[in-house]
Design a protein around this motif. Structure first.
Motif, mmCIF file in Angstrom:
data_model
loop_
_atom_site.group_PDB
_atom_site.id
_atom_site.type_symbol
_atom_site.label_atom_id
_atom_site.label_comp_id
_atom_site.label_asym_id
_atom_site.label_seq_id
_atom_site.Cartn_x
_atom_site.Cartn_y
_atom_site.Cartn_z
ATOM 1 N N ASN A 1 0.811 -1.209 0.000
ATOM 2 C CA ASN A 1 0.000 0.000 0.000
ATOM 3 C C ASN A 1 0.850 1.269 0.000
ATOM 4 O OD1 ASN A 1 -2.259 1.613 0.054
ATOM 5 N ND2 ASN A 1 -2.688 1.295 2.234
ATOM 6 N N SER A 2 0.665 2.105 -1.010
ATOM 7 C CA SER A 2 1.352 3.395 -1.101
ATOM 8 C C SER A 2 0.526 4.303 -1.999
ATOM 9 C CB SER A 2 2.775 3.233 -1.654
ATOM 10 O OG SER A 2 2.744 2.746 -2.990
ATOM 11 N N VAL A 3 0.822 5.595 -1.957
ATOM 12 C CA VAL A 3 0.013 6.563 -2.702
ATOM 13 C C VAL A 3 0.170 6.414 -4.213
ATOM 14 C CG1 VAL A 3 -0.034 8.234 -0.838
ATOM 15 C CG2 VAL A 3 1.857 8.283 -2.479
ATOM 16 N N ASP A 4 1.233 5.768 -4.665
ATOM 17 C CA ASP A 4 1.434 5.613 -6.102
ATOM 18 C C ASP A 4 0.951 4.263 -6.630
ATOM 19 O OD1 ASP A 4 3.361 4.099 -4.877
ATOM 20 O OD2 ASP A 4 4.998 4.698 -6.203
ATOM 21 N N GLN A 5 0.215 3.519 -5.788
ATOM 22 C CA GLN A 5 -0.331 2.222 -6.180
ATOM 23 C C GLN A 5 -1.854 2.267 -6.119
ATOM 24 O OE1 GLN A 5 1.590 -0.224 -7.535
ATOM 25 N NE2 GLN A 5 2.448 -1.414 -5.855
ATOM 26 N N ASN A 6 -2.504 1.764 -7.161
ATOM 27 C CA ASN A 6 -3.957 1.614 -7.142
ATOM 28 C C ASN A 6 -4.262 0.150 -6.826
ATOM 29 O OD1 ASN A 6 -6.726 1.821 -7.451
ATOM 30 N ND2 ASN A 6 -6.663 1.715 -9.694
ATOM 31 N N ILE A 7 -4.683 -0.101 -5.588
ATOM 32 C CA ILE A 7 -4.954 -1.460 -5.122
ATOM 33 C C ILE A 7 -6.459 -1.633 -4.961
ATOM 34 C CG2 ILE A 7 -4.534 -3.161 -3.311
ATOM 35 C CD1 ILE A 7 -1.955 -1.685 -2.635
ATOM 36 N N VAL A 8 -7.004 -2.672 -5.587
ATOM 37 C CA VAL A 8 -8.443 -2.936 -5.532
ATOM 38 C C VAL A 8 -8.653 -4.390 -5.117
ATOM 39 C CG1 VAL A 8 -10.636 -2.763 -6.758
ATOM 40 C CG2 VAL A 8 -8.719 -1.314 -7.455
ATOM 41 N N THR A 9 -9.628 -4.629 -4.236
ATOM 42 C CA THR A 9 -9.910 -5.990 -3.788
ATOM 43 C C THR A 9 -11.340 -6.398 -4.106
ATOM 44 O OG1 THR A 9 -10.793 -5.537 -1.563
ATOM 45 C CG2 THR A 9 -8.401 -5.501 -1.825
ATOM 46 N N LEU A 10 -11.527 -7.698 -4.245
ATOM 47 C CA LEU A 10 -12.849 -8.326 -4.332
ATOM 48 C C LEU A 10 -12.928 -9.330 -3.205
ATOM 49 C CD1 LEU A 10 -13.206 -9.028 -8.152
ATOM 50 C CD2 LEU A 10 -14.722 -7.579 -6.808
ATOM 51 N N GLU A 11 -13.914 -9.183 -2.312
ATOM 52 C CA GLU A 11 -13.977 -10.034 -1.132
ATOM 53 C C GLU A 11 -15.406 -10.506 -0.876
ATOM 54 O OE1 GLU A 11 -11.561 -8.377 2.193
ATOM 55 O OE2 GLU A 11 -11.215 -6.688 0.830
ATOM 56 N N ASP A 12 -15.523 -11.624 -0.183
ATOM 57 C CA ASP A 12 -16.834 -12.193 0.118
ATOM 58 C C ASP A 12 -16.841 -12.741 1.556
ATOM 59 O OD1 ASP A 12 -19.402 -13.188 -0.065
ATOM 60 O OD2 ASP A 12 -18.779 -15.068 -1.015
#
Length: 388
Positions: free
Chosen positions: A167-178
């Motif tokens: 995790n950092s400001v220059d990373q776009n991290i997206v999750t899919l969770e259930d």
């Protein structure tokens, strides 16, 4: 606290507060013909904490369902919901599962306390060599990293640790969770909704239009999800996910059984983590026990002469254990390993090649923990039996 001495609302609040303060993971409210049993799960062990008259059973279950905004008129179907409680200046999420049984509805509360799960990769319990190799894989720009293990083995915690590292400001991290269990600041988390057609596979395709750098897929359950995750890894994204297999090498065989072509695995797999959770020994009451030469031979051990044994005391509620410990293995998918990934690949050949390339199995890690007196024979046997 006796249920007859206070109101139902206060009694339930007390039970939940006690559970959070004791770092309990689940609370079970179980109705029987003549009483309602309340049990709490801590460190994987269920312990009875209360038993009240069946006269109060429907009131208690009804109150829990009201808190979770469950339709109390639908008594013969299962429900899933959640609510939030305030505890010592912080908010704790409570996930609720209501299930029809003979004498009413059994309700299980899963306590999702972020204070207990703000874990980094440095504190998760990896051996130093595995930790260093994992960081090397996480620093790749694209590819697939899989975490394997049974339900309740801590896979989500490991994934969250990986996401916190990335995790950092220059990373776009997206999750899919259930479902989404814990909120991670700075990361876009999305719950799937199969009833509405928003599945893992559909979600991955939608995420790729969101310009992601890192994609976390809660679980690979079918061919469509596996294929979508691999396609995301092929198109320049780092993909993290979980898969239910007995160990790390079995994940490759499982994906091929799903229908994933070997060339896709060769082109995307970075590494596979296998893990289990075992009980830590209580430091107040554990004792050393000497082993005979026959016992050592049966165990396949020669470097030790004694092991630690759980006895039980007031400090650990007489169970002999306090807390849990992770056991890990990491299968790095290097060129030598990828070279053998083919349609006719057997698990035995895969493990043979993996061992030649430095793979240390879960059983080997358990043996180290036994020799260092971190776990006892009971925990060691459980790993051996569940890894066969």
């Amino acid at each position: 606290m006796e249920i007859s001495e206070t109101r139902i609302v206060d009694w339930i609040d007390t039970i939940i507060s006690q559970a959070i303060s004791r770092c309990v993971s689940d609370i079970h409210f179980e109705p029987f013909a003549d009483h309602l049993r309340v049990r709490m799960r801590k460190d994987g062990i269920l312990l009875t904490v209360a038993s009240v008259s069946s006269d109060h059973s429907s009131q208690i279950i009804g109150r829990l369902q009201v808190l979770a905004r469950i339709d109390t008129t639908q008594k013969r179907v299962a429900h899933d919901s959640k609510f939030i409680v305030r505890f010592q200046e912080r908010y704790v999420d409570i996930r609720v599962s209501s299930f029809p049984v003979v004498h009413g509805q059994k309700v299980v509360l899963r306590i999702l306390d972020t204070l207990l799960h703000n874990i980094s990769l440095n504190s998760i319990g990896f051996e130093q060599s595995i930790h260093d190799q994992l960081l090397m894989l996480l620093n790749q720009r694209n590819g697939l990293i899989i975490v394997t293990g049974p339900t309740g083995s801590g896979k989500t915690t490991t994934l969250y640790g990986c996401l916190r590292y990335l995790n950092s400001v220059d990373q776009n991290i997206v999750t899919l969770e259930d479902p989404v269990e814990y909120s991670l600041p700075g990361i876009m988390q999305s719950p799937i909704s199969s009833d509405l057609g928003f599945t893992f596979a559909q979600g991955i395709r939608s995420i790729l239009r969101q310009d992601p750098d890192v994609v976390m897929v809660g679980e690979i359950r079918d061919y469509q999800t596996a294929r979508a995750a691999i396609e995301a890894a092929l198109t320049g994204h780092l993909v993290l996910t979980t898969l239910h297999t007995i160990d790390a090498p079995s994940a490759i065989i499982r994906l091929m059984d799903m229908g994933i072509e070997p060339y896709l695995l060769r082109g995307t797999l970075l590494g596979i983590i296998g893990q289990r959770l075992v009980k830590k020994m209580c430091v107040s009451c554990s004792v050393f026990v000497s082993l005979s030469s026959i016992e050592l031979q049966d165990l396949g051990l020669s470097a030790i002469h004694d092991v630690i044994e759980a006895r039980g005391c007031d400090a650990c509620n007489n169970v002999g254990y306090a807390g849990r410990l992770g056991l890990f293995e990491l299968l790095v998918c290097n060129d030598s390993l990828k070279a053998v990934i083919d349609t006719n690949l057997s698990l035995s050949l895969l493990k043979k090649v993996a061992l030649k390339n430095g793979w240390v199995s879960l059983i080997s890690d358990a043996q180290k923990k036994l020799e260092s007196h971190t776990i006892d024979l009971k925990q060691y046997y459980s790993i051996i039996q569940n890894s066969m």
